[in-house]
Design a protein around this motif. Structure first.
Motif, PDB file in Angstrom:
ATOM      1  N   SER A 263       0.838  -1.212   0.000  1.00  0.00           N
ATOM      2  CA  SER A 263       0.000   0.000   0.000  1.00  0.00           C
ATOM      3  C   SER A 263       0.873   1.261   0.000  1.00  0.00           C
ATOM      4  N   VAL A 264       1.968   1.231   0.776  1.00  0.00           N
ATOM      5  CA  VAL A 264       2.884   2.382   0.793  1.00  0.00           C
ATOM      6  C   VAL A 264       3.508   2.601  -0.575  1.00  0.00           C
ATOM      7  N   LEU A 265       3.900   1.528  -1.220  1.00  0.00           N
ATOM      8  CA  LEU A 265       4.527   1.644  -2.545  1.00  0.00           C
ATOM      9  C   LEU A 265       3.544   2.169  -3.591  1.00  0.00           C
ATOM     10  N   VAL A 266       2.273   1.807  -3.453  1.00  0.00           N
ATOM     11  CA  VAL A 266       1.265   2.316  -4.390  1.00  0.00           C
ATOM     12  C   VAL A 266       1.126   3.831  -4.232  1.00  0.00           C
ATOM     13  N   VAL A 267       1.149   4.321  -2.998  1.00  0.00           N
ATOM     14  CA  VAL A 267       1.035   5.758  -2.769  1.00  0.00           C
ATOM     15  C   VAL A 267       2.239   6.492  -3.338  1.00  0.00           C
ATOM     16  N   LEU A 268       3.441   5.990  -3.092  1.00  0.00           N
ATOM     17  CA  LEU A 268       4.647   6.656  -3.598  1.00  0.00           C
ATOM     18  C   LEU A 268       4.701   6.647  -5.127  1.00  0.00           C
ATOM     19  N   GLU A 269       4.118   5.633  -5.747  1.00  0.00           N
ATOM     20  CA  GLU A 269       4.099   5.559  -7.204  1.00  0.00           C
ATOM     21  C   GLU A 269       3.088   6.545  -7.794  1.00  0.00           C
ATOM     22  N   ALA A 270       2.032   6.922  -7.018  1.00  0.00           N
ATOM     23  CA  ALA A 270       0.962   7.759  -7.556  1.00  0.00           C
ATOM     24  C   ALA A 270       1.208   9.251  -7.357  1.00  0.00           C
ATOM     25  N   ILE A 271       1.979   9.641  -6.345  1.00  0.00           N
ATOM     26  CA  ILE A 271       2.158  11.076  -6.092  1.00  0.00           C
ATOM     27  C   ILE A 271       3.054  11.699  -7.165  1.00  0.00           C
ATOM     28  N   ASP A 304      -5.442   5.744   3.550  1.00  0.00           N
ATOM     29  CA  ASP A 304      -5.223   4.526   2.760  1.00  0.00           C
ATOM     30  C   ASP A 304      -4.714   4.891   1.362  1.00  0.00           C
ATOM     31  N   SER A 305      -4.644   3.881   0.507  1.00  0.00           N
ATOM     32  CA  SER A 305      -4.077   4.088  -0.834  1.00  0.00           C
ATOM     33  C   SER A 305      -5.145   4.360  -1.888  1.00  0.00           C
ATOM     34  N   SER A 306      -6.328   4.810  -1.468  1.00  0.00           N
ATOM     35  CA  SER A 306      -7.380   5.134  -2.428  1.00  0.00           C
ATOM     36  C   SER A 306      -7.392   6.625  -2.718  1.00  0.00           C
ATOM     37  N   SER A 325       1.438  26.800   7.827  1.00  0.00           N
ATOM     38  CA  SER A 325       1.045  25.435   8.181  1.00  0.00           C
ATOM     39  C   SER A 325       2.045  24.460   7.574  1.00  0.00           C
ATOM     40  N   ARG A 326       2.375  23.434   8.372  1.00  0.00           N
ATOM     41  CA  ARG A 326       3.356  22.451   7.912  1.00  0.00           C
ATOM     42  C   ARG A 326       2.822  21.034   8.001  1.00  0.00           C
ATOM     43  N   ASN A 327       1.645  20.868   8.587  1.00  0.00           N
ATOM     44  CA  ASN A 327       1.038  19.547   8.712  1.00  0.00           C
ATOM     45  C   ASN A 327      -0.297  19.551   7.969  1.00  0.00           C
ATOM     46  N   TYR A 328      -0.546  18.404   7.265  1.00  0.00           N
ATOM     47  CA  TYR A 328      -1.737  18.322   6.415  1.00  0.00           C
ATOM     48  C   TYR A 328      -2.382  16.959   6.608  1.00  0.00           C
ATOM     49  N   ASP A 329      -3.709  17.006   6.596  1.00  0.00           N
ATOM     50  CA  ASP A 329      -4.484  15.749   6.679  1.00  0.00           C
ATOM     51  C   ASP A 329      -5.409  15.699   5.463  1.00  0.00           C
ATOM     52  N   VAL A 330      -5.057  14.808   4.539  1.00  0.00           N
ATOM     53  CA  VAL A 330      -5.862  14.644   3.319  1.00  0.00           C
ATOM     54  C   VAL A 330      -6.471  13.245   3.262  1.00  0.00           C
ATOM     55  N   SER A 331      -6.573  12.599   4.416  1.00  0.00           N
ATOM     56  CA  SER A 331      -7.177  11.255   4.418  1.00  0.00           C
ATOM     57  C   SER A 331      -8.615  11.319   3.937  1.00  0.00           C
ATOM     58  N   ALA A 332      -9.284  12.469   4.169  1.00  0.00           N
ATOM     59  CA  ALA A 332     -10.621  12.720   3.621  1.00  0.00           C
ATOM     60  C   ALA A 332     -10.474  13.919   2.704  1.00  0.00           C
TER      61      ALA A 332
END
Length: 339
Positions: A263-271, A304-306, A325-332
């Protein structure tokens, strides 16, 4: 009754003689008609004309005899040819001589045509055998190790192993070279992601390798150092220290944690690449709480990786407008949070 008596002639008078029968005069002779000859040996040819005789002077007997001899020599002499026994006649053929000749000529032409066909077939067969031998079995197209070229090997590819695998086919003609099996063998070499083989006629081979590129570094708790993994979680190398351009993942890579790593590798591949260059480390306890740590401080709670593309777009906007701001929450991503 007595028959009447004939009257007697008077005395002194002679009795008249009865009329004699008329005899036909002999036929007149036609000019040039010969008299019939008595039986005896016959002589063919025209008879000499004896009606005119040449009177020779008596004082020249030699000349006369010569002239007579010449005249006789000029006269045609009949030649008597003895009869010979006739040879038995052979039965006549129904077919005429001209037709027989044409049939014989046609037969010769057919035989010559058949011979030419046989020669042609034999020549083609011999040529085919020689070509097959030259292409598939002769050393004319045999693989030469000096004409082998290996391209695309990086630091993560074991080039020596690749060259040894190719050299094992030394002397094999290129048409018989099993490129499929050789390709699978090379793909099993560490660091090789894909490989392409190209025959360089008459005796060369080009090996084009797509090397696996490490995208993350994972601490090796057993032997120390770091394992270099590509986007498919395959180890492509090892390093004593974590490379500066690779993020370090704090995720165990054994057991059930393999799903978290993927799942981590999928995120790094998509950004995007710009955001990926700012990622220093990645941590995750489960596949739903992935956190990216940025260079220079700050973090991004990714979740998650969605919806990776939407999350990346929202994060880019937040980083431009968030100020300090230096912290971000984009889970939603529909309700992002900054602080």
């Amino acid at each position: 009754m007595k028959p009447p008596s004939r009257p007697r002639p008077a005395l002194g008078k002679t009795a008249p003689k009865p009329p004699s029968p008329r005899v036909a005069p002999p036929p007149a002779k036609r000019p040039g008609t010969a008299k019939p000859r008595a039986a005896g040996p016959t002589r063919e040819g025209p008879l000499p004309d004896r009606s005119t005789r040449t009177t020779l002077p008596q004082d020249k007997p030699e000349q006369a005899s010569a002239e007579v001899t010449t005249a006789e020599s000029k006269a045609p002499v009949a030649t008597v040819v003895p009869l010979q026994a006739r040879e038995p006649q052979q039965p006549r053929s129904v077919v005429s001589t001209g037709l027989q000749a044409r049939l014989a000529e046609r037969e010769l032409i057919d035989k010559a045509r058949l011979r030419r066909r046989l020669y042609w077939v034999a020549g083609v067969a011999v040529t085919s055998v020689l070509m097959v031998w030259a292409v598939f079995f002769s050393p004319l197209f045999a693989l030469d190790p000096e004409q082998i070229t290996v391209e695309g090997t990086a630091d993560t590819v074991d080039r020596k192993t690749v060259v040894e695998l190719v050299n094992d086919n030394h002397g094999v003609p290129l048409p018989r070279l099993n490129t499929t099996a050789l390709r699978l063998q090379i793909k099993d070499v560490r660091g090789v992601q894909d490989v392409t083989l190209r025959r360089d006629w008459p005796r060369g081979l080009t090996v084009s390798i797509t090397a696996r590129q490490p995208v993350v570094a994972v601490p090796d708790e057993d032997e120390g150092g770091y394992l270099l993994l590509d986007s498919e979680a395959i180890q492509v190398g090892r390093a004593a220290k974590a490379p500066k351009d690779l993020p370090v993942i704090s995720v165990p890579i054994e057991g059930d944690n393999q799903v978290v790593l993927e799942s981590v590798l999928v995120v790094l591949e998509a950004i995007p690449d710009k955001l990926g260059a700012d990622v220093r480390a990645v941590s995750a306890n489960t596949q739903d709480d992935i956190t990216l740590r940025l260079r220079g401080g700050g973090k991004v709670i990714w979740g998650d990786s969605s919806s990776n593309a939407l999350k990346a777009s929202v994060l880019a906007v937040l980083r431009e407008q968030a100020g300090n701001s230096r912290n971000y929450d984009v889970s939603a991503p529909s309700a992002p949070i900054t602080w």
